[in-house]
Scaffold this motif. Structure first.
Motif, PDB file in Angstrom:
ATOM      1  N   GLY A   1       0.931  -0.992  -0.015  1.00  0.00           N
ATOM      2  CA  GLY A   1       0.079  -0.044  -0.010  1.00  0.00           C
ATOM      3  C   GLY A   1       0.892   1.294  -0.053  1.00  0.00           C
ATOM      4  N   PHE A   2       2.222   0.997   0.358  1.00  0.00           N
ATOM      5  CA  PHE A   2       3.120   2.453  -0.001  1.00  0.00           C
ATOM      6  C   PHE A   2       3.447   2.487  -1.132  1.00  0.00           C
ATOM      7  N   LEU A   3       2.841   3.656  -1.941  1.00  0.00           N
ATOM      8  CA  LEU A   3       2.980   3.893  -3.450  1.00  0.00           C
ATOM      9  C   LEU A   3       4.055   4.833  -3.584  1.00  0.00           C
TER      10      LEU A   3
ATOM     11  N   CYS B   1      -6.545   2.020  -9.193  1.00  0.00           N
ATOM     12  CA  CYS B   1      -6.899   3.307  -9.736  1.00  0.00           C
ATOM     13  C   CYS B   1      -6.348   3.478 -11.141  1.00  0.00           C
ATOM     14  N   ASP B   2      -5.237   2.928 -11.298  1.00  0.00           N
ATOM     15  CA  ASP B   2      -4.418   3.406 -12.502  1.00  0.00           C
ATOM     16  C   ASP B   2      -3.733   2.192 -13.167  1.00  0.00           C
ATOM     17  N   GLN B   3      -4.274   1.645 -14.328  1.00  0.00           N
ATOM     18  CA  GLN B   3      -3.772   0.658 -15.016  1.00  0.00           C
ATOM     19  C   GLN B   3      -2.436   0.864 -15.398  1.00  0.00           C
TER      20      GLN B   3
ATOM     21  N   LEU C   1      -0.034   1.528 -11.685  1.00  0.00           N
ATOM     22  CA  LEU C   1      -0.563   0.633 -10.570  1.00  0.00           C
ATOM     23  C   LEU C   1      -0.582  -1.012 -11.107  1.00  0.00           C
ATOM     24  N   ARG C   2      -1.887  -1.200 -10.914  1.00  0.00           N
ATOM     25  CA  ARG C   2      -2.036  -2.689 -11.255  1.00  0.00           C
ATOM     26  C   ARG C   2      -2.449  -2.597 -12.555  1.00  0.00           C
TER      27      ARG C   2
ATOM     28  N   GLY D   1      -3.367   6.278 -16.578  1.00  0.00           N
ATOM     29  CA  GLY D   1      -2.764   7.781 -16.770  1.00  0.00           C
ATOM     30  C   GLY D   1      -3.338   8.527 -15.603  1.00  0.00           C
ATOM     31  N   LEU D   2      -4.306   7.988 -14.622  1.00  0.00           N
ATOM     32  CA  LEU D   2      -4.909   8.851 -13.577  1.00  0.00           C
ATOM     33  C   LEU D   2      -3.998   9.467 -12.618  1.00  0.00           C
ATOM     34  N   LEU D   3      -2.924   8.826 -12.436  1.00  0.00           N
ATOM     35  CA  LEU D   3      -1.832   9.243 -11.412  1.00  0.00           C
ATOM     36  C   LEU D   3      -1.185  10.238 -12.049  1.00  0.00           C
TER      37      LEU D   3
END
Length: 859
Positions: free
Chosen positions: A146-148, A302-304, A307-308, A317-319
């Motif tokens: 969970g630490f991004l 939340c962001d392919q 993230l996953r 691309g949300l991040l």
């Protein structure tokens, strides 16, 4: 903890009513309602007195009413994939009551805790002084998924990073509240608390009014104001959306309920896209920029892109947009790290380091097995502890040491020894005992309170209440699973009556109104198919009712008519081959196939399958449905269950009657939509789906029933069956007396514009509706393809020579021209639906990990 249960007992002492305990004194647990000498606590007296005046039957009636309201509201939790059996939210009528003086201390402690967690979040994704100074062991943070690291240095505008916080509290045996967990990633439960308040205040209004309960509306007004302020640096009229995992999220009801209450569109990842450094909502009117996202999707999904990669829930691309400061997420990505149970051990030291304060609201005593001394203590005292993973996840379960056998204890110890830093332990606090109404009497059960805070301009605002839960079993365990517990409204008793507050400001932003009309294409697609499935189910049931009436009539049914009617059932439903290749045995005994056509939910085209598909579409757009619509949908579910029971042993004695209630409910749903639904794009697309499907079904019915000529008697029976199944037989007889000719039937069913079930009527309505659809920019001039198809279908119907269509072709011994016309109309209407789908509905392909794609390729 053993308890004996009973009922309220009243006695008269000095002509003043007093209440004795409804159950025996709990052992080693705090009693919420009664003192040590078994007298009602002062803040409980009024409620207990009011409830003691109710008989068991009156209490049961109010409990049933509460559950009925919840069901009508669509309040569900842990919804399965079966739309026929949603899990209705469970609510106990007896609230959890906390007096004002006690709540003030809790409120201060909650605000202090949220402020501390906010400082922790800033530090972990900023200077990391807590790690550099050894306040938090680095392995707890850096080994936590969970630490991004991608979020390091990314900050939310304003004073706070943690915008919304949920805290789980239990009382120990002394009555002191202790924190057992925090929710910081996508905190849920506030919407359920609001629903609980709405229901309880309706079911026991006198008790609620007399108790001077603090209202919740102000908290949600502050919630909305906080979200609106997040984008104030670049806009005065922010677009705020709620990002949902989808209709089969266990808390989807809450997401839909809150989005409606706050006035935010409910969207899914496929409804959003990243363009030109910003996030946009894809809608029928084009792209609308989104400024703030209140998310209910966990961090990693939340962001392919970053993230996953295997997620289907986020926005690629949300991040990057968050990093550029062009959209704000509440809560920010990466906040899930604060939920790690291992951090609880270090909170006192963290608080001293960051704020030089001691926490006034203590956490349950926690040990981290990565510390040698803690590890030894846990191994030695495992029987008295709760073992938890150091990293919280949806699949992780707590292990209650006192419930383990010796073999299980040894197995658990071996797991801990293999990776000590992945385990924590907490002291066991059963929780206070709270009265609930269960099995027709008052009983005591362990309870838990989830409290909520939201960030304000300078400090944190605490909801004056929360989501209380009580276990339904007598097992000694902390209530953690909402699906196996009863929820309770939480009353904070004010010293004096509160002034009435409203949720929304008087000022209404025009942009908000425009946004409400700017629907995601996913929403209108589900409404379109909801209309289609409803119409498909209705015409199938109407035809089946007619077939049953004809087969069970006074006069025997000619063999030609019987075969034709059964073939029509297979053709109309699409349950093939069915009766299309039937031998004499099947035609003589059609019951099993007819039962399958009606009740086999796994058979495409069956009545039950169509109804299930319609209900599934309704679940996907729950937030768009009115209260009356939800009531009718619940009735449909009940009628489907009744249908299953009626057909348990094959065809019932009067099978046509078993379908009546379903047809009536579908008609009620259609009438409600027509009379009460605003004429927006949502209504338009539902009507397009309904009218298209009715035209398709009518053309199919005419082709299957009338293209094959029969002798005079059977031909009349088939024509009348067709007319009866579309509610036109009486009109036909009144217009044409007893002159039963195919051409006359075609006149009523094809080209009569006054018949709301004729082909002409459907196509004329479609022509009207497509004029109201948004016009996408095109490079070609002239009519759009869907307009051309509808105009051609309209001309084909209007120019048809009915006498010619009714003539029998000598070469094929069939009504060849009628068959050709119906086939052409069917092809055109199917092509029309494809054009509408391609133009207005979302067909975004699901994201796929590049590495997974490469791995699956033969090189």
């Amino acid at each position: 903890m053993q308890l004996q249960t009973g009922t309220f007992v009243t006695s008269v002492i000095d002509e003043k009513p007093t209440l004795s305990s409804a159950y025996d004194k709990p052992i080693n647990a705090y009693d919420e309602a009664f003192t040590e000498d078994r007298q009602p606590r002062a803040h409980w007296e009024a409620l207990l007195r009011n409830m003691s005046n109710l008989s068991d039957e009156e209490m049961l009636d109010r409990q049933r009413r509460a559950q009925r309201i919840l069901r009508e509201d669509g309040a569900t939790y842990n919804l399965t994939s079966d739309p026929l059996t949603p899990s209705v939210w469970s609510l106990d009528l007896i609230p959890n009551i906390i007096p004002t003086d006690e709540w003030l201390a809790i409120e201060q402690g909650l605000a202090q805790r949220s402020n501390l967690f906010d400082l922790m979040l800033k530090d972990l994704y900023g200077p990391q002084e807590l790690l550099k100074n050894g306040i938090i062991p680095s392995e707890i943070i850096f080994s936590h998924p969970g630490f991004l690291r991608q979020c390091h240095g990314v900050m939310v505008p304003g004073a706070h990073q943690l915008l919304h916080h949920a805290v789980d509290l239990v009382r120990d045996h002394t009555g002191q509240f202790q924190v057992i967990g925090d929710r910081t990633q996508a905190p849920n439960g506030a919407g359920y608390a609001l629903e609980n308040r709405t229901v309880v205040s309706r079911v026991i209004p006198n008790s609620f009014r007399d108790s001077q309960v603090r209202r919740l509306a102000g908290f949600f007004q502050s919630f909305k104001n906080m979200l609106s302020s997040l984008a104030s640096q670049w806009t005065d009229t922010p677009r705020i959306v709620m990002l949902s995992p989808g209709a089969y999220s266990s808390t989807y009801f809450e997401q839909a309920y809150l989005s409606n209450y706050l006035g935010f569109p409910l969207v899914q990842g496929s409804d959003l896209t990243v363009r030109n450094g910003a996030v946009w909502m894809k809608s029928l009117n084009g792209l609308a920029r989104v400024d703030v996202i209140l998310r209910r999707v966990d961090d990693a999904y939340c962001d392919q892109a970053e993230l996953r990669a295997d997620s289907f829930l986020g926005v690629p691309g949300l991040l990057e947009v968050v990093r550029a400061g062009n959209v704000v997420l509440a809560n920010p990505l990466g906040s899930g790290i604060l939920e790690a149970p291992a951090l609880v051990k270090f909170l006192p030291a963290i608080s001293e380091f960051l704020t030089s304060e001691q926490l006034s609201l203590p956490s349950v005593t926690t040990w981290w097995c990565g510390d040698k001394n803690d590890f030894n203590y846990v191994i030695a005292n495992i029987s008295n502890l709760i073992i938890k993973p150091a990293i919280r996840s949806h699949s992780s379960n707590s292990i209650y040491g006192h419930t383990l056998s010796e073999k299980q204890k040894l197995s658990t110890i071996e797991k801990i020894k293999k990776a000590p830093h992945l385990y924590t332990a907490q002291s066991y606090v059963p929780g206070s005992m709270s009265p609930i109404w269960l099995d027709g009497k008052i009983q005591a059960r362990p309870s838990l309170l989830r409290a909520f805070t939201i960030a304000g301009p300078t400090s944190y605002t605490v909801m004056p209440g929360g989501l209380s839960r009580a276990g339904e079993s007598t097992k000694e365990s902390i209530v953690t699973n909402m699906s196996v517990s009863k929820s309770k409204d939480t009353w904070i008793i004010a010293a004096e009556p509160e002034a009435q507050t409203t949720l929304f400001n008087d000022q209404v932003l025009l942009q908000d109104e425009a946004l409400q009309a700017n629907l995601p294409s996913r929403v209108v697609e589900n409404l379109f198919w909801m209309g289609r499935y409803a119409e498909r189910a209705e015409i199938s049931m109407r035809l089946l009712r007619t077939i049953f009436k004809q087969m069970n009539g006074i006069d025997p049914l000619p063999e030609e008519s019987r075969r034709m009617l059964l073939e029509m059932a297979s053709t109309q439903t699409g349950c093939l081959p069915g009766f299309m290749e039937a031998d004499e045995k099947l035609l003589a005994n059609p019951e099993a196939e007819l039962v399958s056509i009606i009740t086999d939910g796994n058979r495409a085209g069956s009545v039950k399958a169509n109804l299930q598909a319609m209900l599934s579409c309704g679940e996907q757009v729950k937030e768009m449905l009115s209260a009356d619509t939800r009531i009718i949908i619940n009735e449909l579910r009940d009628h489907i269950h009744e249908l299953d029971r009626a057909y348990t042993n094959g065809l019932p004695s009067a099978p046509e009657e078993s379908l009546d209630s379903l047809v009536t409910s579908l008609l009620a749903l259609s009438g409600l939509n027509h009379e009460s639904m605003l004429r927006g794009l949502d209504w338009t697309f539902q009507e397009i789906g309904r009218r298209t499907e009715r035209a398709l079904q009518t053309a199919t019915l005419l082709r299957s029933a009338l293209t094959t000529p029969l002798p005079s008697g059977p031909q009349q029976q088939i024509l009348e069956s067709v007319l009866l199944s579309v509610e036109a037989l009486i009109s036909f007889r009144r217009r044409y007396r007893n002159r039963v000719r195919v051409a006359y039937g075609l006149d009523l069913l094809m080209i009569d514009g006054t018949n709301p079930r004729s082909l002409l009527y459907q196509v004329e309505q479609l022509r009207k509706y497509i004029r109201e659809l948004p016009r996408n920019e095109t490079t070609t001039a002239g009519l759009s393809p869907e307009n051309k198809i509808i105009l051609k279908s309209l001309n084909d119907i209007q120019l048809a020579d009915l006498e010619e269509l009714a003539q029998i072709d000598p070469n094929t011994q069939s009504r060849l021209k009628l068959e050709q016309l119906m086939t052409e109309l069917l092809d055109q209407l199917e092509q029309f639906t494809v054009l509408i789908s391609d133009k207005y509905f979302d067909h975004t392909a699901g994201p796929q990990s590049l590495t997974e794609a490469i791995r699956g390729t033969n090189i």
